[in-house]
Design an enzyme around this catalytic site. Structure first.
Site, mmCIF file in Angstrom:
data_model
loop_
_atom_site.group_PDB
_atom_site.id
_atom_site.type_symbol
_atom_site.label_atom_id
_atom_site.label_comp_id
_atom_site.label_asym_id
_atom_site.label_seq_id
_atom_site.Cartn_x
_atom_site.Cartn_y
_atom_site.Cartn_z
ATOM 1 N N ARG A 1 0.469 -1.285 -0.078
ATOM 2 C CA ARG A 1 -0.021 0.082 -0.058
ATOM 3 C C ARG A 1 0.902 1.139 -0.013
ATOM 4 O O ARG A 1 0.421 2.333 -0.621
ATOM 5 C CB ARG A 1 -1.010 0.045 1.218
ATOM 6 C CG ARG A 1 -2.050 1.038 1.086
ATOM 7 C CD ARG A 1 -3.067 0.777 2.233
ATOM 8 N NE ARG A 1 -2.569 0.894 3.355
ATOM 9 C CZ ARG A 1 -3.123 0.645 4.655
ATOM 10 N NH1 ARG A 1 -4.309 0.254 4.457
ATOM 11 N NH2 ARG A 1 -2.737 0.583 5.710
ATOM 12 N N LYS B 1 -2.670 6.239 1.294
ATOM 13 C CA LYS B 1 -2.706 6.750 2.848
ATOM 14 C C LYS B 1 -1.774 7.799 2.838
ATOM 15 O O LYS B 1 -0.313 7.711 3.108
ATOM 16 C CB LYS B 1 -2.112 5.642 3.642
ATOM 17 C CG LYS B 1 -2.461 5.584 5.084
ATOM 18 C CD LYS B 1 -2.517 4.406 5.940
ATOM 19 C CE LYS B 1 -2.642 4.464 7.263
ATOM 20 N NZ LYS B 1 -3.556 5.221 7.895
ATOM 21 N N GLU C 1 -16.465 5.304 4.456
ATOM 22 C CA GLU C 1 -15.687 4.848 5.617
ATOM 23 C C GLU C 1 -15.718 6.212 6.668
ATOM 24 O O GLU C 1 -16.269 7.173 6.264
ATOM 25 C CB GLU C 1 -14.252 4.527 5.252
ATOM 26 C CG GLU C 1 -13.428 5.645 4.666
ATOM 27 C CD GLU C 1 -11.912 5.168 4.334
ATOM 28 O OE1 GLU C 1 -11.350 4.475 5.157
ATOM 29 O OE2 GLU C 1 -11.569 5.742 3.363
HETATM 30 N N1 PLP Z 1 -9.342 4.239 6.541
HETATM 31 C C1 PLP Z 1 -8.723 5.044 6.979
HETATM 32 C C2 PLP Z 1 -9.167 6.363 6.579
HETATM 33 C C3 PLP Z 1 -7.535 4.830 7.816
HETATM 34 O O1 PLP Z 1 -6.840 5.775 8.292
HETATM 35 C C4 PLP Z 1 -7.232 3.373 8.287
HETATM 36 C C5 PLP Z 1 -6.040 3.368 9.192
HETATM 37 O O2 PLP Z 1 -5.114 2.717 8.559
HETATM 38 C C6 PLP Z 1 -8.018 2.595 7.919
HETATM 39 C C7 PLP Z 1 -9.048 2.790 6.900
HETATM 40 C C8 PLP Z 1 -7.729 0.915 8.247
HETATM 41 O O3 PLP Z 1 -6.711 0.421 7.486
HETATM 42 P P1 PLP Z 1 -5.982 -0.622 8.059
HETATM 43 O O4 PLP Z 1 -6.832 -1.675 8.500
HETATM 44 O O5 PLP Z 1 -4.992 -0.986 6.886
HETATM 45 O O6 PLP Z 1 -4.948 0.024 9.144
HETATM 46 C C1 COI Z 2 -4.136 3.171 11.633
HETATM 47 O O1 COI Z 2 -5.218 2.445 11.873
HETATM 48 O O2 COI Z 2 -3.067 2.695 11.437
HETATM 49 C C2 COI Z 2 -4.243 4.560 11.303
HETATM 50 O O3 COI Z 2 -3.378 5.086 10.618
HETATM 51 C C3 COI Z 2 -5.701 5.406 11.643
HETATM 52 C C4 COI Z 2 -5.091 6.554 12.008
HETATM 53 C C5 COI Z 2 -6.388 7.368 12.157
HETATM 54 C C6 COI Z 2 -4.551 6.289 13.572
#
Ligand code: PLP
Ligand code: COI
Length: 341
Positions: A82, A184, A220
């Site tokens: 990612r 991200k 989301e």
């Molecule tokens: N959506 C957003 C906007 C986020 O900041 C995060 C955090 O990482 C997620 C979703 C969840 O992603 P992940 O499960 O890869 O941490």
């Molecule tokens: C994560 O879950 O790793 C994120 O980056 C979310 C953040 C809002 C703390």
């Protein structure tokens, strides 16, 4: 190895400097070897690309202590993938996947004393990030970059731990159609700060963003993806090009199907249909899966039958199974667990 004297059970989701962080610099078209450093400060040009035009991307993953005392990470290869997608979208160099995983391993090993013990409710959160570090004044990509991984022990992302949340439907958008919602990048969070402060001031835990094209479909929240459970126990999650492809969400959908034998579906979800669902959860590395008991749409309250005191039954099974895999209590699918030490 002796653990640091930290009250693990009291930790919230905050930053505490640890002993070491990984640093590598991109210059003249290549990454240097990288080092572990004890210096938590970053020194860059006053005109750095990150400061002027927000050229920065990041990742989030965790290290866990298993029941039998090993230290492991969860699917760091997917964070590397990612990060690559995020870098390409912001015209930044890619940090190679094998080096990313090696750097994660080095940082965790060097900070092993900060990895919370099994059963403490806390974990070590790792934050890999990259930014344009040399001067740009016209709008263009930097030519030098720094990649770093910091880590910090954390507790639950939402105050109150596993108590169901109340979230509101947002009037603002976090992404644009064909924008950067699916990567991200810091810019996606900068624009959410006004809205999260306003949500908190109004008594809500988070904002649910709708699709920016039609504002009729669920996307989301500011920091997590969303899962719904239907009254006949099907696990649903929104399909959209403008949400962040959550690693936790992908893992939970797999767990729902393969471990719990539930039907799962990723599809467009209308705001108008959510009142019919049984459970809702916010999922991400930081959030794990946090139950959402109530969604407020401009004064109209949508209260899920699971209620406001505990997690709904399917959300609880998803939570227990995922954390069971992460902490070595349950067998993991091939490749999900990176054993560090
Ligand atoms: N959506 C957003 C906007 C986020 O900041 C995060 C955090 O990482 C997620 C979703 C969840 O992603 P992940 O499960 O890869 O941490
Ligand atoms: C994560 O879950 O790793 C994120 O980056 C979310 C953040 C809002 C703390």
């Amino acid at each position: 190895m002796e653990k640091k004297n930290i009250n693990w059970g009291e930790l919230g989701f905050g930053y505490m400097p640890t002993d070491y962080r990984f640093i590598s610099n991109w210059k003249d078209g290549k990454w240097d070897d990288g080092v572990l450093s004890t210096d938590p400060n970053v020194v860059i040009s006053e005109c750095a690309g990150v400061l002027q035009y927000a050229q920065t991307v990041f990742e989030g993953l965790k290290a866990y202590t298993t029941e039998d005392g090993r230290i492991v990470c969860f699917r760091p290869d997917l964070n590397a993938d990612r990060l690559e997608a995020s870098c390409k979208r912001l015209q930044m160099p890619v940090f190679p996947k094998d080096r990313f995983i090696e750097a994660v391993r080095e940082v965790v090993k060097a900070n092993a004393a900060y990895v919370p013990p099994f059963g403490s409710g806390a974990t070590l959160y790792l934050r890999p990030y990259m930014f344009g570090s040399d001067a740009v004044i016209g709008v263009k990509p930097a030519t030098e970059y720094q990649f770093r991984i910091l880590c910090t022990p954390v507790g639950p992302y939402f105050k109150g731990g596993v108590k169901p949340l109340t979230v509101r439907i947002s009037d603002l958008d976090r992404a644009a159609p064909k924008g950067t919602g699916n990567i991200k990048a810091g810019l996606n969070y900068a624009m959410s700060l006004y809205n999260i402060v306003d949500a908190h001031n109004c008594g809500f835990d988070e904002n649910i963003y709708l699709d920016p094209g039609t504002r009729t479909k669920i996307e989301e929240t500011g920091g997590a993806n969303i899962l719904f459970v239907t009254k006949d126990n099907k696990v649903l999650t929104p399909k959209s090009d403008s949400i962040l492809p959550s690693i936790t969400r992908r893992s939970l959908m797999y767990v729902a199907k393969e471990y719990l034998g539930l039907e799962v579906e990723e599809r467009e979800i209308e705001l108008a249909e959510i009142a019919d669902f049984a459970e809702c959860g916010l999922c991400g590395t930081a959030a794990v899966i946090s139950p959402d008991g109530k969604i407020v749409d401009h004064g109209k309250e949508i209260c899920f039958p699971a209620g406001m005191t505990e997690m709904g039954p399917v959300t609880k099974k998803l939570y227990d199974t995922l954390t069971g895999i992460q902490m070595g209590k349950l067998p993991a699918p091939e490749g999900w667990i990176e054993e560090i030490m």
